[in-house]
Structures are given as structure tokens and as C-alpha cells.
Design an enzyme around this catalytic site. Structure first.
Site, PDB file in Angstrom:
ATOM      1  CG  HIS A 144      -8.236   1.943  -8.349  1.00 36.36           C
ATOM      2  ND1 HIS A 144      -8.547   3.190  -7.858  1.00 36.36           N
ATOM      3  CD2 HIS A 144      -7.162   1.520  -7.642  1.00 36.36           C
ATOM      4  CE1 HIS A 144      -7.700   3.497  -6.878  1.00 36.36           C
ATOM      5  NE2 HIS A 144      -6.847   2.500  -6.736  1.00 36.36           N
ATOM      6  CG  PHE A 145      -3.868  -0.469 -10.880  1.00 28.04           C
ATOM      7  CD1 PHE A 145      -3.249  -0.587 -12.100  1.00 28.04           C
ATOM      8  CD2 PHE A 145      -4.291  -1.615 -10.231  1.00 28.04           C
ATOM      9  CE1 PHE A 145      -3.069  -1.817 -12.690  1.00 28.04           C
ATOM     10  CE2 PHE A 145      -4.118  -2.861 -10.808  1.00 28.04           C
ATOM     11  CZ  PHE A 145      -3.506  -2.963 -12.046  1.00 28.04           C
ATOM     12  CG  HIS A 146      -4.296   1.077 -16.217  1.00 29.54           C
ATOM     13  ND1 HIS A 146      -4.608  -0.163 -15.746  1.00 29.54           N
ATOM     14  CD2 HIS A 146      -3.182   0.911 -16.982  1.00 29.54           C
ATOM     15  CE1 HIS A 146      -3.739  -1.054 -16.205  1.00 29.54           C
ATOM     16  NE2 HIS A 146      -2.850  -0.431 -16.959  1.00 29.54           N
TER      17      HIS A 146
ATOM     18  CE1 TYR B   6      -1.937   7.656  -0.624  1.00 29.30           C
ATOM     19  CE2 TYR B   6      -1.646   5.713   0.735  1.00 29.30           C
ATOM     20  CZ  TYR B   6      -2.463   6.660   0.152  1.00 29.30           C
ATOM     21  OH  TYR B   6      -3.808   6.599   0.360  1.00 29.30           O
TER      22      TYR B   6
ATOM     23  CG  HIS C  94      -1.922   1.243   0.855  1.00 29.71           C
ATOM     24  ND1 HIS C  94      -2.905   1.270  -0.110  1.00 29.71           N
ATOM     25  CD2 HIS C  94      -1.847   2.493   1.328  1.00 29.71           C
ATOM     26  CE1 HIS C  94      -3.408   2.478  -0.189  1.00 29.71           C
ATOM     27  NE2 HIS C  94      -2.781   3.246   0.676  1.00 29.71           N
TER      28      HIS C  94
ATOM     29  NE  ARG D 220      -5.564  -7.336 -10.851  1.00 26.61           N
ATOM     30  CZ  ARG D 220      -4.677  -6.814 -10.008  1.00 26.61           C
ATOM     31  NH1 ARG D 220      -4.978  -6.679  -8.719  1.00 26.61           N
ATOM     32  NH2 ARG D 220      -3.500  -6.413 -10.422  1.00 26.61           N
ATOM     33  NE  ARG D 221      -2.362  -9.852 -10.885  1.00 33.19           N
ATOM     34  CZ  ARG D 221      -1.512  -9.858  -9.875  1.00 33.19           C
ATOM     35  NH1 ARG D 221      -1.666 -10.676  -8.880  1.00 33.19           N
ATOM     36  NH2 ARG D 221      -0.471  -9.072  -9.878  1.00 33.19           N
TER      37      ARG D 221
HETATM   38  C1  HEM Z   1      -0.571   2.348 -23.278  1.00 34.04           C
HETATM   39  C2  HEM Z   1      -0.819   2.316 -22.011  1.00 34.04           C
HETATM   40  C3  HEM Z   1      -1.305   1.099 -21.261  1.00 34.04           C
HETATM   41  C4  HEM Z   1      -2.122   0.096 -21.682  1.00 34.04           C
HETATM   42  C5  HEM Z   1      -2.799  -0.079 -23.019  1.00 34.04           C
HETATM   43  C6  HEM Z   1      -2.264  -0.819 -20.567  1.00 34.04           C
HETATM   44  C7  HEM Z   1      -3.033  -1.984 -20.595  1.00 34.04           C
HETATM   45  C8  HEM Z   1      -3.126  -2.893 -19.576  1.00 34.04           C
HETATM   46  C9  HEM Z   1      -3.955  -4.078 -19.581  1.00 34.04           C
HETATM   47  C10 HEM Z   1      -4.890  -4.483 -20.710  1.00 34.04           C
HETATM   48  C11 HEM Z   1      -3.753  -4.736 -18.421  1.00 34.04           C
HETATM   49  C12 HEM Z   1      -4.368  -6.055 -17.991  1.00 34.04           C
HETATM   50  C13 HEM Z   1      -5.507  -5.845 -17.071  1.00 34.04           C
HETATM   51  C14 HEM Z   1      -6.131  -7.157 -16.665  1.00 34.04           C
HETATM   52  O1  HEM Z   1      -6.941  -7.679 -17.429  1.00 34.04           O
HETATM   53  O2  HEM Z   1      -5.799  -7.659 -15.582  1.00 34.04           O
HETATM   54  C15 HEM Z   1      -2.804  -3.981 -17.656  1.00 34.04           C
HETATM   55  C16 HEM Z   1      -2.335  -4.336 -16.404  1.00 34.04           C
HETATM   56  C17 HEM Z   1      -1.500  -3.528 -15.643  1.00 34.04           C
HETATM   57  N1  HEM Z   1      -1.000  -2.278 -15.986  1.00 34.04           N
HETATM   58 FE1  HEM Z   1      -1.264  -1.347 -17.737  1.00 34.04          FE
HETATM   59  N2  HEM Z   1      -1.530  -0.365 -19.512  1.00 34.04           N
HETATM   60  C18 HEM Z   1      -0.933   0.810 -19.894  1.00 34.04           C
HETATM   61  C19 HEM Z   1      -0.121   1.606 -19.124  1.00 34.04           C
HETATM   62  C20 HEM Z   1       0.233   1.341 -17.821  1.00 34.04           C
HETATM   63  C21 HEM Z   1       1.004   2.212 -17.001  1.00 34.04           C
HETATM   64  C22 HEM Z   1       1.556   3.562 -17.417  1.00 34.04           C
HETATM   65  C23 HEM Z   1       1.133   1.587 -15.802  1.00 34.04           C
HETATM   66  C24 HEM Z   1       1.853   2.027 -14.547  1.00 34.04           C
HETATM   67  C25 HEM Z   1       2.669   2.989 -14.432  1.00 34.04           C
HETATM   68  C26 HEM Z   1       0.468   0.312 -15.884  1.00 34.04           C
HETATM   69  C27 HEM Z   1       0.414  -0.610 -14.871  1.00 34.04           C
HETATM   70  C28 HEM Z   1      -0.231  -1.831 -14.943  1.00 34.04           C
HETATM   71  C29 HEM Z   1      -0.225  -2.804 -13.884  1.00 34.04           C
HETATM   72  C30 HEM Z   1       0.488  -2.693 -12.542  1.00 34.04           C
HETATM   73  C31 HEM Z   1      -1.012  -3.879 -14.329  1.00 34.04           C
HETATM   74  C32 HEM Z   1      -1.367  -5.145 -13.544  1.00 34.04           C
HETATM   75  C33 HEM Z   1      -0.495  -6.278 -13.814  1.00 34.04           C
HETATM   76  C34 HEM Z   1      -0.956  -7.442 -12.997  1.00 34.04           C
HETATM   77  O3  HEM Z   1      -2.166  -7.638 -12.777  1.00 34.04           O
HETATM   78  O4  HEM Z   1      -0.075  -8.164 -12.530  1.00 34.04           O
HETATM   79  N3  HEM Z   1      -0.079   0.199 -17.121  1.00 34.04           N
HETATM   80  N4  HEM Z   1      -2.438  -2.865 -18.378  1.00 34.04           N
HETATM   81 CU   LIG Z   2      -3.881   0.079  -0.854  1.00 30.54          CU
END
Ligand code: HEM
Ligand SMILES: [Cu+2]
Ligand SMILES: [Cu+2]
Lengths: 163, 563
Positions: free
Chosen positions: B390-392, B243, B239, B454-455
Site C-alpha cells: 500500500h504505502f509504496h 497527509y 497518520h 511485513r518487516r
Molecule cells: C527502488 C525503490 C524502492 C524499493 C525497491 C523498495 C523496497 C522496499 C522493501 C522490499 C521493503 C520491505 C517491505 C517488507 O517486507 O516489510 C520496503 C520497506 C519500506 N519502504 Fe521501500 N522501496 C523503495 C522505495 C521507497 C520509497 C521511495 C519510500 C518512501 C518515500 C519507501 C518507504 C518504505 C518504508 C517506509 C518501508 C517500511 C520500513 C519498515 O517497515 O519499517 N520505499 N521497501
Molecule cells: Cu493512517
């Protein structure tokens, strides 16, 4: 320290909103008993399917009419059993554990959702009123077959179970 | 508009000679943000591929030797974006922010060079198992899935390197305080250093997890592991990690953006109070990520839920104070009426625009965050695509889009060159904004209404439901806009590095003055009570449960490689 008048109002509103939310979760959690999982017990994941363990033969057990226990074993990449049938109006208590990696368990269209960890027993109870098919899915990444890990719980019309 | 004028050059100061004093700081900042941007370029490409996969278009067969499966790609996306891009950018940005705010070079530059080397070596070490498909465990690396040991050691080195950089900052701040007795620490330096101290306390969890459990276990020195204890250590860090991503953006929103808008800091004292509250409250809330875990009593989860509402408070304060600071700017620029000042803000300045749009996206992300934190309400959304929705909006926008905005003055500052095609940079900010709105909205709805996990490789999921399609298309529209935005970002940055138009005057870091000239009270410039308070709260909120989990530890789970 000087605090602007509008900012003081904003601070009061913020605190009030947060306090209302706190009251909300207390009411929902303890008066309406919408609860999160707690502590139930532990098992050894290496021996969880050996004779004597409730997960040696996972499945549904009837405790009393309309009251069931479901012992479910999560493993890559299936739930055992993958299909459960109960009559409408049944109260089912789920006991789920994993024999390998972490998994998740969520029954769609219910509040039932929890993590399934090797070594820990997850327990949650739900009453199924509406007949129909409820899909349950693994919602924690558990390897390359994660997206194939699912099952269904079929709630049958109550009349059917009386026959 | 002229790009040179975005951050105003200091009037009268001999800016050239002051630049020379900071040449090592400039280089260090450049190395850090260079690695950050390189990592993000790969991370974002994988994100785009994930977007295609959710629509049923599997691109992994074409990228096979490097990225073999959806899950390998997702792991790399999470590690590079959430851990590498953020940590490297933050340390680099703070190297400039702290030294310019104090107007003092680093006290012991070698410490910060060492920090960078450790982080970089750690990154290289972790790259090997990630690319070799030996660590497809996602960026949360929950055991008993077992990655190759180089993955754990590499991540540890990245974290330790960031600690070392933090020590370099503390020594510098300490030296400044000795040289300037009785003076209040400048806001930007104070807030940045608080962030690094918070990070130091917060990362103890994951350090203990890796060093006492995962690393020896992956090396075969111990046979088994305890998944719940490992999760608890992880979320102790997990968490406050969010921050660590957010506070650098707050440093810019409070301390820099008002200056770029032509305004002042509405309340210097409250801004400092906000950072101290984050030091106090960021860590003892981690069980809100474990609401649905077995083996942790409901009472503890509930206490962490209450503390989580507490840590929402400084963010609510921020919303008001930052908006009020911008209003000062908008009115100083001739804005009238209730909302007229908004139109007068410098919307032609890409650095400003990116950061203001980041703030707006954060408002949405904050609201869904309060939902996640709400104890039993969490059951509805836990581990559904609501969460990446949320986190995007938070780390993927509030943080990332702010960092893009910072890059639009920082890269010209470091290179001494004009920003290449500012109009493209403006388009970049707006396409990211609308892209994340579609992406975030679609994912939030899919999670809430259909419980879509998710994931998960949704394109191939056995329970895929045609009812999801309209929302998946909405997400995909977001992905296309984000793709455009990412291309624009790298076009502008590479263009800036490649072209030859030098700036006439060096860019100064924007530093907002306080609107209220009365000095900040001393209790907001003192470390000890806040630090001891933070440690005490952690001991209260985590001590008993950690004691129980450790004393009842059962190392029964062997490692699994299931990808
Ligand atoms: C072009 C920009 C981006 C696209 C298209 C994108 C797309 C995605 C997609 C489709 C997922 C999978 C979600 C799911 O079904 O679980 C994902 C997961 C994730 N994204 Fe992005 N994302 C982008 C940028 C970013 C940025 C800038 C960050 C952080 C600085 C980020 C952090 C994450 C994280 C932490 C996950 C989760 C991975 C997990 O579940 O282990 N993404 N993203
Ligand atoms: Cu938290
Ligand atoms: Cu799974």
C-alpha cells in the site's frame, strides 16, 4: 460558491459509498461479531513469569469440553508454548503478553491477529472447525531473530480427542 | 519538444530581475532538495537490497561495515525515505512554492535558514547511531526497544527545524496579507501553509513521546517506559504524517499540473475546501493504526474508523477535480470525445508525465488504504506485506514520483540549465510506474492470501512457504524496474547539474489559473474556524483516551537492545 453539476453528482456518490462502508463495518463488527481487540487487563512485564502469574506456566487449559484458554508468552524470539493441540470444533480464547519488547501474533488462515505489548494482555477468541496445522507468526519487528519467531496450532480430527 | 518550454515563462514580465529577488529562496530550496535527493539515493539502494533479500539473496555480507543486517538496512530505508527525503523535499519545495505564489520573498529569511540548519544538524546526529547499528529500531522506533539517545534527539531536531521553517512561512503569508488587504490568498501559498500548520499540530504527538518518554529514558534519567502510551503518541503523529507527505503532491496536482497540461483549475473553491478539510480531519484518526492494540477500547477505535472515512472524502473530491482540470487542458489542446482528450495531454513532458502517473498509482493506493482503514477488515491485512504494498503506492509513488516530476522543472529553474536528456526522464517516470505496479500487486496479494508478515527477513524466515515464490518473483520484477528508474533519475539530475547548456529564459513556476473567475468565498480564506475546529476535534477524539492512558501510565518496561 458554484459547484459544477457533475461534481455535485460525484460528491453524492462519494458520500453514499462512505456511508455504505460505515454500515458494512457496523454489521460485520456487531452482528457478525468480527471484532478487533479491546481492553482486557495489564501485567507487570518484569514479574509476568513469577509464581502466581498465569504466564508462570503458559499453555492450554481446558475449561469445558471443546472450550479452552491458551496462555501464551511472547519473548525474543519464541512463543511459549510453541505448539498447541486442540480437537476440531474447539473454541480457544488466547491471552497473550510479552515479557520484553513488542511482538505480534497472527494465526494464518484465521482472522486472529493482534499486537502483543509488554504490560498489556491481548485477548481474542476463535473457533477452529477445520482440522490441520495453523502456523502462528510474530508480525511485529522484535529484533534480529524476528523472522524465526513462530509456532503452530494443530487442530486434530474430533474423533481423536474422544478416545 | 523543448524542455525550456515546459513551464511557460511569464509573458512580458522582467523575469530576470524577478529571479534576482529570490536568490536566497532559490539557494534554500536547493539545499533542502539536495539533502533530500542524497538521502533518497541511499534509501533506495537499501530498498533494492531488501528486494534481493526477499528472494533469498543476502547482500548484507558485502556491505557489512556500513549496513550489517537486513533490519539495520530496513531502519535506514524507512528513516531516509519516509522521513528525510519527504521532509527535506517538502520544506524546500514550499520555500519556492509559497514565495513565488505570493510573488514575495521570505519575510524573515534567517528563520528559514535556521530551520534548515536545525534539520541538517538533526539529520547528522541521527546518522551516527543509524550507521553504528545503535538504532536498529525501524522508523517507528517502538519502545521498549531502545535506540541510542542521539537517534531520538536527531529526529526531534529534524521535526523542530521543519516547525521553524513553518514559522518562516507563516510570517511571510502574514506580511503578504497586510500588504494586500482584501485580496484572496493565492491557492498555492494558502494550501502549502495549511499543510505546514497541519504538520505543526500533528507532530506534537511524537514531540511529547520523545521529550517526555524516550529521550530521558534512553539517557537513563527514567528507568522504564509505557509502550502503549508511547504508541498512542506516535500514531497521533503517524497518520497526519501521511497527509504531510501527500498534501504537497496535491498542491502540485491542483495548482501546477493543470497549467503544465495547458488547462485551468477546475474549481479553486473546492480545492481550498479540500485543504481545510485535511486540516480539520487529518489528526483525530490515529487509532486506525492501533485497531489490533490491546488496552484501547473498541468504541474509540470505531470512532476513529468513522472519522477516517471522513478524511477519505477530500481525497475523493480531489480525484474528480484534478481529472476535470486535466480534461480542460486536454480539450484546449484539441482533444475530442470521451477519452480522446487524454491522448492530447503533454505525455512528452517528463514533469507532467511523472505527476500524472503518480496520480494513477495513488488511485490504487487509495483503494487499499480504505481497506486498511475498515476497522475489522484490517485484521486480514494488519502487519502483512499488504501494508508496504500500500504505502509504496502512496508515499513511494503518489508523493515520490510527483516530487520527481516537480524536480524536472525545479532543478532547471534553480540551476538555470536545461533538463539533461528529457527522454531518459520520461523513461524514468514509466519504469517507476510499472515497477510499482508489479511491486505493489505482488505485495498486496502475498499479504492478503498468505498473511506474509511485513518487516521480516523473508529469505530466512522459518515459515517461508514455496507457494509465495511466484509473487516474490513478481515483486522482484518490480524491484528491477525500480532500480532502473532510480538510476535514470540520478543520471538525469546529475547530468543537469554537470552539463553546460544554459536556459535562454529562466523557468517560471507553473501556476494554474482558476477556470471560474468568481472570487472564492471569504469563509474559505479564514483560518480561525478551521483551526479551532481541528483542535476541538482532536480534544474530542483523543482527549479522554489520552487522559486515561496518562493517568494509568506504568513505566515498567526497561530498554532492550535486541539487534
Ligand atoms: C527502488 C525503490 C524502492 C524499493 C525497491 C523498495 C523496497 C522496499 C522493501 C522490499 C521493503 C520491505 C517491505 C517488507 O517486507 O516489510 C520496503 C520497506 C519500506 N519502504 Fe521501500 N522501496 C523503495 C522505495 C521507497 C520509497 C521511495 C519510500 C518512501 C518515500 C519507501 C518507504 C518504505 C518504508 C517506509 C518501508 C517500511 C520500513 C519498515 O517497515 O519499517 N520505499 N521497501
Ligand atoms: Cu493512517
Ligand atoms: Cu517479531
Amino acid at each position: 460558491m458554484h459547484i459544477d453539476r457533475y461534481e455535485q453528482i460525484w460528491i453524492r456518490i462519494s458520500v453514499a459509498v462512505l456511508v455504505i462502508f460505515m454500515i458494512g463495518i457496523v454489521v460485520a463488527g456487531w452482528s457478525l461479531s468480527i471484532q478487533v481487540p479491546g481492553v482486557y487487563g495489564r501485567v507487570d512485564p518484569n514479574t509476568v513469569t513469577e509464581p502466581g502469574s498465569p504466564w508462570a506456566e503458559p499453555g492450554l487449559r481446558e475449561l469445558a469440553p471443546g472450550k479452552y484458554e491458551a496462555y501464551i508468552l511472547a519473548q525474543i524470539w519464541t512463543f511459549v508454548p510453541g505448539e498447541i493441540r486442540v480437537p476440531a470444533g474447539s473454541e480457544v480464547t488466547f491471552y497473550v503478553t510479552s515479557k520484553d519488547v513488542q511482538h505480534g501474533f497472527r494465526i494464518q488462515d484465521t482472522n486472529l491477529s493482534f499486537m502483543v505489548l509488554p504490560g498489556q494482555i491481548s485477548k481474542m477468541t476463535h473457533r477452529f472447525e477445520e482440522p490441520g496445522e495453523y502456523v502462528f507468526v510474530c508480525h511485529e519487528y522484535c529484533g534480529v531473530g524476528h523472522h524465526t519467531m513462530a509456532g503452530k496450532l494443530i487442530v486434530e480430527e474430533a474423533v481423536a480427542s474422544n478416545q | 519538444m523543448s524542455v525550456q518550454s515546459i513551464p511557460q515563462p511569464a509573458a512580458g514580465a522582467d523575469a530576470h530581475s524577478s529571479e534576482a529577488r529570490f536568490s536566497l529562496e532559490n539557494k534554500l530550496t536547493g539545499w533542502h532538495i539536495g539533502v533530500a535527493m542524497a538521502a533518497l539515493s541511499i534509501g533506495v539502494t537499501l530498498g533494492i537490497m531488501q528486494g534481493f533479500e526477499h528472494l533469498g539473496i543476502d547482500l548484507y555480507k558485502y556491505t557489512a561495515p556500513a549496513f550489517k543486517t537486513y533490519y539495520q538496512g530496513l531502519t535506514i530505508h524507512g528513516v531516509l525515505n519516509a522521513l528525510v527525503w519527504t521532509t527535506f523535499f517538502i520544506v524546500g519545495f514550499f520555500t519556492t512554492a509559497i514565495t513565488r505564489s505570493l510573488d514575495r520573498p521570505l519575510k524573515y529569511p534567517w528563520i528559514n535558514v535556521l530551520g534548515f540548519v536545525l534539520m541538517f544538524v538533526g539529520l547528522l546526529m541521527a546518522t551516527y547511531p543509524l550507521l553504528a547499528n545503535l538504532a536498529t529500531v525501524l522508523y517507528t522506533f517502538y519502545p521498549p526497544m531502545q535506540a541510542h539517545w542521539t537517534f531520538y534527539l536527531g529526529l526531534t531536531l529534524v521535526v523542530v527545524g521543519s516547525w521553524v521553517a513553518g514559522y518562516g512561512f507563516y510570517f511571510t503569508l502574514h506580511a503578504w496579507r497586510k500588504e494586500n488587504p482584501g485580496k484572496r490568498t493565492p491557492f498555492i501559498a494558502l494550501a502549502s501553509t495549511i499543510t505546514m500548520v497541519m504538520w505543526q499540530i500533528a507532530t506534537l504527538g511524537v514531540a511529547v513521546e520523545i521529550l517526555t518518554m524516550l529521550l530521558p529514558w534512553s539517557l537513563g534519567l527514567i528507568k522504564g517506559t509505557d509502550p502503549l502510551l508511547a504508541r498512542t503518541y506516535f500514531w497521533y503523529t503517524g497518520h497526519p504524517l501521511v497527509y504531510f507527505w501527500l498534501l504537497p503532491a496535491y498542491v502540485a496536482w491542483y495548482g501546477m499540473v493543470p497549467k503544465q497540461a495547458g488547462g485551468k483549475m477546475f474549481s479553486d473553491s473546492l480545492a481550498r475546501l479540500v485543504f481545510w478539510l485535511f486540516l480539520l480531519l487529518s489528526t483525530p484518526v490515529g487509532f486506525h493504526h492501533q485497531y489490533t492494540d490491546p488496552g484501547i477500547p473498541q468504541g474509540w477505535k470505531f470512532i476513529h474508523a468513522l472519522l477516517t472515512y471522513g478524511v477519505a472524502f477530500p481525497s475523493l473530491l480531489t480525484a474528480f477535480t484534478v481529472a476535470a482540470s486535466l480534461e480542460i487542458g486536454g480539450r484546449a489542446r484539441g482533444g475530442k470525445g470521451w477519452f480522446g482528450w487524454i491522448r492530447k495531454l503533454p505525455w512528452d513532458n517528463p514533469s507532467y508525465t511523472a505527476q500524472n502517473l503518480a496520480m494513477i498509482l495513488f488511485a490504487f493506493g487509495g483503494i487499499s488504504g480504505i481497506t486498511n482503514a475498515s476497522y475489522n477488515v484490517n485484521l486480514a491485512v494488519h502487519n502483512t506485506v499488504w501494508i508496504p504494498g500500500h504505502f509504496h503506492l502512496t508515499v513511494g509513488s503518489a508523493t515520490t514520483l510527483t516530487f520527481f516530476g516537480i524536480a524536472y522543472w525545479l532543478v532547471p529553474k534553480l540551476t538555470g540549465k536545461q533538463l539533461y536528456k528529457p527522454k531518459l526522464a520520461l523513461a524514468q517516470a514509466w519504469t517507476w510506474f510499472f515497477g510499482m505496479i508489479f511491486f505493489g500487486n505482488g505485495f498486496h496479494l502475498l499479504g492478503l492470501h498468505y498473511g506474509v508478515p511485513r518487516r521480516t527477513m523473508l529469505g530466512a524466515a522459518v515459515y517461508r512457504d514455496p507457494a509465495w515464490t511466484p509473487f516474490l518473483i513478481e515483486v522482484f520484477v518490480g524491484v528491477l524496474l525500480l532500480t532502473t528508474s532510480a538510476i535514470l533519475f540520478y543520471w538525469v539530475i546529475i547530468g543537469t547539474l554537470a552539463h553546460k547548456k544554459r536556459l535562454e529564459k529562466p523557468v517560471e513556476m507553473p501556476i494554474a489559473e482558476a477556470a471560474d473567475p468568481t472570487p472564492v468565498p471569504a469563509w474559505l480564506d479564514t483560518w480561525k474556524p478551521w483551526l479551532y475546529g481541528a483542535i476541538a476535534l482532536i480534544i474530542i477524539a483523543y482527549g479522554p483516551m489520552l487522559y486515561t492512558l496518562i493517568s494509568e501510565m506504568q513505566l515498567t518496561s526497561p530498554g532492550f537492545r535486541v539487534w
